[in-house]
Design an enzyme around this catalytic site. Structure first.
Site, mmCIF file in Angstrom:
data_model
loop_
_atom_site.group_PDB
_atom_site.id
_atom_site.type_symbol
_atom_site.label_atom_id
_atom_site.label_comp_id
_atom_site.label_asym_id
_atom_site.label_seq_id
_atom_site.Cartn_x
_atom_site.Cartn_y
_atom_site.Cartn_z
ATOM 1 N N SER A 65 -10.016 -0.511 7.036
ATOM 2 C CA SER A 65 -9.462 -0.424 5.678
ATOM 3 C C SER A 65 -8.738 -1.644 5.143
ATOM 4 O O SER A 65 -8.320 -1.646 3.994
ATOM 5 C CB SER A 65 -8.525 0.770 5.582
ATOM 6 N N LYS A 88 0.858 -1.195 0.000
ATOM 7 C CA LYS A 88 0.000 0.000 0.000
ATOM 8 C C LYS A 88 0.892 1.241 0.000
ATOM 9 O O LYS A 88 1.898 1.282 0.718
ATOM 10 C CB LYS A 88 -0.905 -0.034 1.238
ATOM 11 N N SER A 127 -9.772 1.755 2.749
ATOM 12 C CA SER A 127 -8.890 2.511 1.894
ATOM 13 C C SER A 127 -7.813 1.665 1.210
ATOM 14 O O SER A 127 -7.177 2.151 0.279
ATOM 15 C CB SER A 127 -8.199 3.604 2.722
HETATM 16 N N1 GLN Z 1 -13.214 4.266 6.311
HETATM 17 C C1 GLN Z 1 -12.601 4.743 7.502
HETATM 18 C C2 GLN Z 1 -12.169 6.177 7.322
HETATM 19 O O1 GLN Z 1 -12.390 6.711 6.280
HETATM 20 C C3 GLN Z 1 -11.438 3.876 7.882
HETATM 21 C C4 GLN Z 1 -10.237 4.112 7.040
HETATM 22 C C5 GLN Z 1 -9.077 3.261 7.415
HETATM 23 O O2 GLN Z 1 -9.212 2.230 8.080
HETATM 24 N N2 GLN Z 1 -7.913 3.715 7.017
HETATM 25 O O3 GLN Z 1 -11.625 6.785 8.206
#
Ligand code: GLN
Length: 479
Positions: free
Chosen positions: A167, A68, A143
């Site tokens: 995410s 990532k 994400s």
């Molecule tokens: N969807 C959540 C956010 O937008 C979690 C994102 C994540 O785990 N990086 O904060």
């Protein structure tokens, strides 16, 4: 060559039916042929691999993986999905990357992601959204959507992601793969670009739990450079995979089974529970009474931390620099206005607000107190049960654009996953079937530092089912 697990690649390398150079080339070719449509990678690392003799005896030597783009990797562009870091080349490795590099693994490329990991659909990336390999009109989740799509489509055998509120698990569920968020502190955060430091956790997106066990063993561990990393010894996760599940007690929280899940998904969850019952697992109804506050609590804590962490992007030391400012103040403002996208700006504004004098007690402090209650709910539950199970998401992959204009509905995507980040407990999502040809996942949550239990449980399920081995149509081209 079909879509292969890490385990299979290890076996092929061991019996010398393929070389690590050949494996590397096969994945690079696949990325080159698929990435224009799927957009899973922001950059591809196509340098030839050279493995040193020190790495010779590592069991993961020569295994390639996708990283990532939130992890710093030495000499590579590291954008975090943002225009702000579009030209940033990292001078050093994140500790997890270094740990894996020392064992002879190979980075295939840096994967696409929501900007600074803020999002649940990959649509906030400056580099365009990722497509779900199961249906290219849909999001792979976020994400870590690039990492998830890369593994699902066979562009990488395994990938690293980060999970601050879901995410890793949410995109794993939406792309039909396995996603592990370890305990907070299990893996070092050094060199992992910070979003919300008390929630961020590095983890793994893989085809199988077995592959996650193989990689976690090498990634995890205490790091002097991260004072929140744990000194707890790293078990040899692969040695736990074949433990018998007879007598394990699984809690089903009534808050996860309150009737709000559509019946077509509920059916899959029920079937997976029956499968576990056949393995000797017992189920028990439990309650996590404060879990209903998870999403609002998270959306105070995470933006607060992000507003502080993202203050460093001021155009002075690194990252995007505006040429428009007329004095220091306008230079900062212009740089941040140009460098950040709308979701990141929304979080910074919210976070600054909840931390500001007069609102701190009402929002931030209150959220921290509720966070303790949520953690206590887990601790109480784990007095009675070994692990907790429930759906990973409320629905399978949704259409691109469906939730983009409605932040609250986007935030609700993580309703089942966020609580484990608030508490720090480890959790894993694994595929349990399909609704209208789209995969759906089950989440298993364990007490702190019980990753070996999670991996054992999911491995046993994956030994008697083959949902995790189903591949999207576009993988058929490999056969
Ligand atoms: N969807 C959540 C956010 O937008 C979690 C994102 C994540 O785990 N990086 O904060």
């Amino acid at each position: 060559m079909k879509r292969h697990t890490v385990k299979e690649l290890q076996n092929m390398l061991a019996d010398q039916s393929i070389s690590s150079e050949e494996i590397h080339q096969i994945y690079l070719n696949r990325i080159k042929s698929m990435n224009d449509s799927i957009n899973a990678f922001i950059s591809i690392e196509s340098d030839e691999i050279s493995l040193s003799s020190e790495q010779k005896n590592s069991e993961i030597k020569g295994i390639p993986y996708a990283l990532k783009d939130i992890f710093c990797s030495e000499g590579d562009k590291t954008t975090c999905g943002s225009k702000m870091l579009a030209n940033f080349v990292s001078p050093y490795d994140a500790t997890v990357v270094r740990n894996l590099r020392e064992k002879g693994t190979v980075i295939l490329g840096k994967t696409n992601m929501d900007e600074f990991a803020m999002g649940s659909s990959n649509e906030t990336s400056f580099y365009g959204n990722v497509l779900n390999p199961w249906d290219e009109e849909r999001t792979p989740g976020g994400s870590s959507g690039g990492s998830a799509a890369a593994v699902a489509a066979g562009m990488a055998p395994i990938a690293l992601g980060t999970d601050t509120g879901g995410s890793i698990r949410q995109p794993a569920a939406l792309t039909g793969i396995t996603g592990l968020k370890p305990t907070y502190g299990r893996c070092s955060r050094f060199g992992m670009i910070a979003f919300a430091s008390s929630l961020d956790q590095a983890g793994i997106l893989s085809i199988s739990a077995e592959d996650a066990a193989i990689f976690l063993e090498h990634m995890a561990g205490y790091d002097q450079k991260d004072s929140t990393s744990s000194i707890e010894e790293v078990p040899k996760y692969t040695e736990f995979l074949n433990n018998d599940l007879t007598g394990k007690v699984v809690g089903l929280p009534r808050e996860f089974f309150d009737g709000s899940l559509d019946s077509k998904y509920q059916t899959l969850v029920t079937e997976s529970i029956h499968e576990y019952e056949k393995m000797g697992v017992q189920f028990k109804d439990i309650s996590l009474p404060n879990i209903k506050y998870s999403v609002p609590t998270y959306y105070v804590v995470a933006p607060a931390e992000c507003s502080s962490n993202l203050a460093r992007y001021d155009g002075v030391r690194f990252g995007h620099r505006s040429s428009e400012g007329t004095d220091l103040d306008s230079f900062y403002k212009q740089t941040r206005k140009e460098g950040f996208g709308p979701e990141v700006k929304r979080r910074i504004i919210t976070g600054t607000y909840v931390l500001s004098a007069g609102y701190y007690d009402a929002y931030y402090l209150k959220a921290q107190k509720v966070r303790q209650l949520i953690n206590q709910d887990f601790l109480n539950a784990f007095e009675e049960v070994d692990v907790i199970m429930g759906p990973t998401t409320q629905q399978s992959a949704f259409k691109l654009g469906d939730k983009l204009d409605d932040p609250v509905s986007m935030y609700m995507n993580d309703i089942y996953t966020i609580s484990s980040n608030l508490s720090g407990v480890p959790a894993i999502s694994h595929p349990i079937g399909f609704v209208d040809n789209l995969p759906f996942g089950l989440q298993v949550i364990a007490p702190h530092f019980m990753e070996h239990d999670l991996l054992n449980i999911v491995h046993q399920y994956q030994m008697s089912t083959d949902w995790h081995l189903q591949t999207p149509n576009l993988c058929r081209e490999f056969d």
